[in-house]
Design a protein around this motif. Structure first.
Motif, PDB file in Angstrom:
ATOM      1  N   GLN A 213       4.284   3.886 -11.023  1.00 55.90           N
ATOM      2  CA  GLN A 213       3.643   3.888  -9.703  1.00 55.90           C
ATOM      3  C   GLN A 213       4.637   3.876  -8.540  1.00 55.90           C
ATOM      4  OE1 GLN A 213       1.020   0.576  -8.899  1.00 55.90           O
ATOM      5  NE2 GLN A 213      -0.044   1.731  -7.323  1.00 55.90           N
ATOM      6  N   GLU A 214       5.637   3.050  -8.604  1.00 54.00           N
ATOM      7  CA  GLU A 214       6.576   2.948  -7.483  1.00 54.00           C
ATOM      8  C   GLU A 214       7.339   4.254  -7.273  1.00 54.00           C
ATOM      9  OE1 GLU A 214      10.232   0.223  -5.784  1.00 54.00           O
ATOM     10  OE2 GLU A 214       9.180  -0.432  -7.570  1.00 54.00           O
TER      11      GLU A 214
ATOM     12  N   TYR B 180       4.916   6.809  -5.855  1.00 55.23           N
ATOM     13  CA  TYR B 180       4.617   6.495  -4.449  1.00 55.23           C
ATOM     14  C   TYR B 180       5.735   7.015  -3.542  1.00 55.23           C
ATOM     15  CZ  TYR B 180       4.576   3.908  -0.097  1.00 55.23           C
ATOM     16  OH  TYR B 180       4.625   3.580   1.235  1.00 55.23           O
TER      17      TYR B 180
ATOM     18  N   ARG C 268       5.562   9.645  -0.637  1.00 56.81           N
ATOM     19  CA  ARG C 268       5.898   9.156   0.707  1.00 56.81           C
ATOM     20  C   ARG C 268       6.909  10.067   1.388  1.00 56.81           C
ATOM     21  NH1 ARG C 268       6.297   3.817   3.290  1.00 56.81           N
ATOM     22  NH2 ARG C 268       6.890   4.357   5.402  1.00 56.81           N
TER      23      ARG C 268
ATOM     24  N   HIS D  91       2.703   5.671   5.267  1.00 57.66           N
ATOM     25  CA  HIS D  91       2.439   4.712   4.192  1.00 57.66           C
ATOM     26  C   HIS D  91       0.977   4.792   3.732  1.00 57.66           C
ATOM     27  CE1 HIS D  91       2.266   0.926   2.007  1.00 57.66           C
ATOM     28  NE2 HIS D  91       1.320   0.506   2.818  1.00 57.66           N
ATOM     29  N   GLU D  92       0.057   4.826   4.685  1.00 58.45           N
ATOM     30  CA  GLU D  92      -1.370   4.856   4.331  1.00 58.45           C
ATOM     31  C   GLU D  92      -1.726   6.133   3.567  1.00 58.45           C
ATOM     32  OE1 GLU D  92      -0.321   4.025   7.443  1.00 58.45           O
ATOM     33  OE2 GLU D  92      -0.824   1.884   7.393  1.00 58.45           O
TER      34      GLU D  92
ATOM     35  N   ASN E 136      -0.266   5.954   0.088  1.00 53.15           N
ATOM     36  CA  ASN E 136      -1.073   5.076  -0.767  1.00 53.15           C
ATOM     37  C   ASN E 136      -2.319   5.790  -1.270  1.00 53.15           C
ATOM     38  OD1 ASN E 136       0.275   2.666  -1.113  1.00 53.15           O
ATOM     39  ND2 ASN E 136      -0.635   1.679   0.656  1.00 53.15           N
ATOM     40  N   ASP E 137      -3.025   6.473  -0.372  1.00 50.44           N
ATOM     41  CA  ASP E 137      -4.243   7.197  -0.753  1.00 50.44           C
ATOM     42  C   ASP E 137      -3.945   8.267  -1.791  1.00 50.44           C
ATOM     43  OD1 ASP E 137      -5.681   5.655   1.021  1.00 50.44           O
ATOM     44  OD2 ASP E 137      -5.825   7.216   2.565  1.00 50.44           O
TER      45      ASP E 137
ATOM     46  N   THR F 223      -1.342   8.477  -3.768  1.00 46.94           N
ATOM     47  CA  THR F 223      -0.899   7.840  -5.019  1.00 46.94           C
ATOM     48  C   THR F 223      -2.115   7.407  -5.839  1.00 46.94           C
ATOM     49  OG1 THR F 223       1.160   7.082  -4.002  1.00 46.94           O
ATOM     50  CG2 THR F 223       0.455   5.946  -6.006  1.00 46.94           C
ATOM     51  N   GLN F 224      -3.078   6.812  -5.170  1.00 40.49           N
ATOM     52  CA  GLN F 224      -4.298   6.389  -5.863  1.00 40.49           C
ATOM     53  C   GLN F 224      -5.025   7.602  -6.464  1.00 40.49           C
ATOM     54  OE1 GLN F 224      -7.063   4.227  -3.397  1.00 40.49           O
ATOM     55  NE2 GLN F 224      -8.331   3.650  -5.135  1.00 40.49           N
TER      56      GLN F 224
END
Length: 187
Positions: free
Chosen positions: A31-32, A35, A39, A45-46, A49-50, A52-53
């Motif tokens: 995950q990291e 991400y 990124r 960031h937001e 995150n979206d 990545t999900q």
């Protein structure tokens, strides 16, 4: 540290009682890195995150269909790249400019107001230089420069020729040098 091979993870994933364990294991493992790959493309960031999900939702939905012709990480990386590009295309629909101009303007605005960005002025200037690049050049540059990937690897992930990637990387470096040394005007 991965204590299972990709083949072992795939074999466990097809067992219903192991599915959640394997998926959580894969998330913890990758995950990291995923991400930060996203990124670098999206800056925000937001948004990262979206995306990545969304990437890991696709991984969960399709892992049982994965044939193992590449490493699981490489497969997830490709999904993350495609999800990032799809996100940028959707952003274009809401803005009535060319994709590169709209996305670069939006991303630059995000970078300047990003509360999670803790880089120094030089790093911020580098990120601004990256944002002047068209999407294909930016992704080629990020994968080659930051992720240390070989052209052949990038070619497989993006479905493009090695020659086109080399050209994109070369043009990206030239544009960034012009921007960083004052010979380039942004939008």
């Amino acid at each position: 540290m991965n204590k299972y091979t990709d083949q072992e993870l795939l074999a466990m994933f097809i067992k219903p009682e192991k599915r959640n364990y394997v998926f959580n294991y894969i998330i913890n493992l990758y995950q990291e890195r995923i991400y930060w790959h996203i990124r670098k493309i999206l800056i925000s960031h937001e948004d990262a995150n979206d995306v990545t999900q969304n990437t890991f939702i696709k991984v969960f939905e399709n892992l049982s269909k994965f044939k193992g012709e590449s490493k699981i990480y490489t497969w997830i990386y490709k999904i993350a790249t495609n999800e990032s590009l799809s996100f940028l295309k959707k952003k274009k629909r809401y803005l009535f400019q060319t994709l590169n101009d709209a996305v670069s303007t939006s991303l630059l605005s995000n970078l300047k107001s990003e509360q999670y960005f803790d880089g120094n002025d030089a790093e911020k200037k580098l990120q601004e230089a990256i944002l002047i690049l068209p999407t294909k050049q930016r992704i080629a540059f990020n994968m080659k420069y930051f992720d240390n990937m070989k052209y052949e690897q990038i070619s497989k992930l993006l479905g493009t020729s090695v020659g086109a990637l080399k050209a994109n990387y070369h043009h990206a470096k030239s544009k960034m040098q012009e921007f960083l040394y004052g010979n380039y005007t942004f939008l």
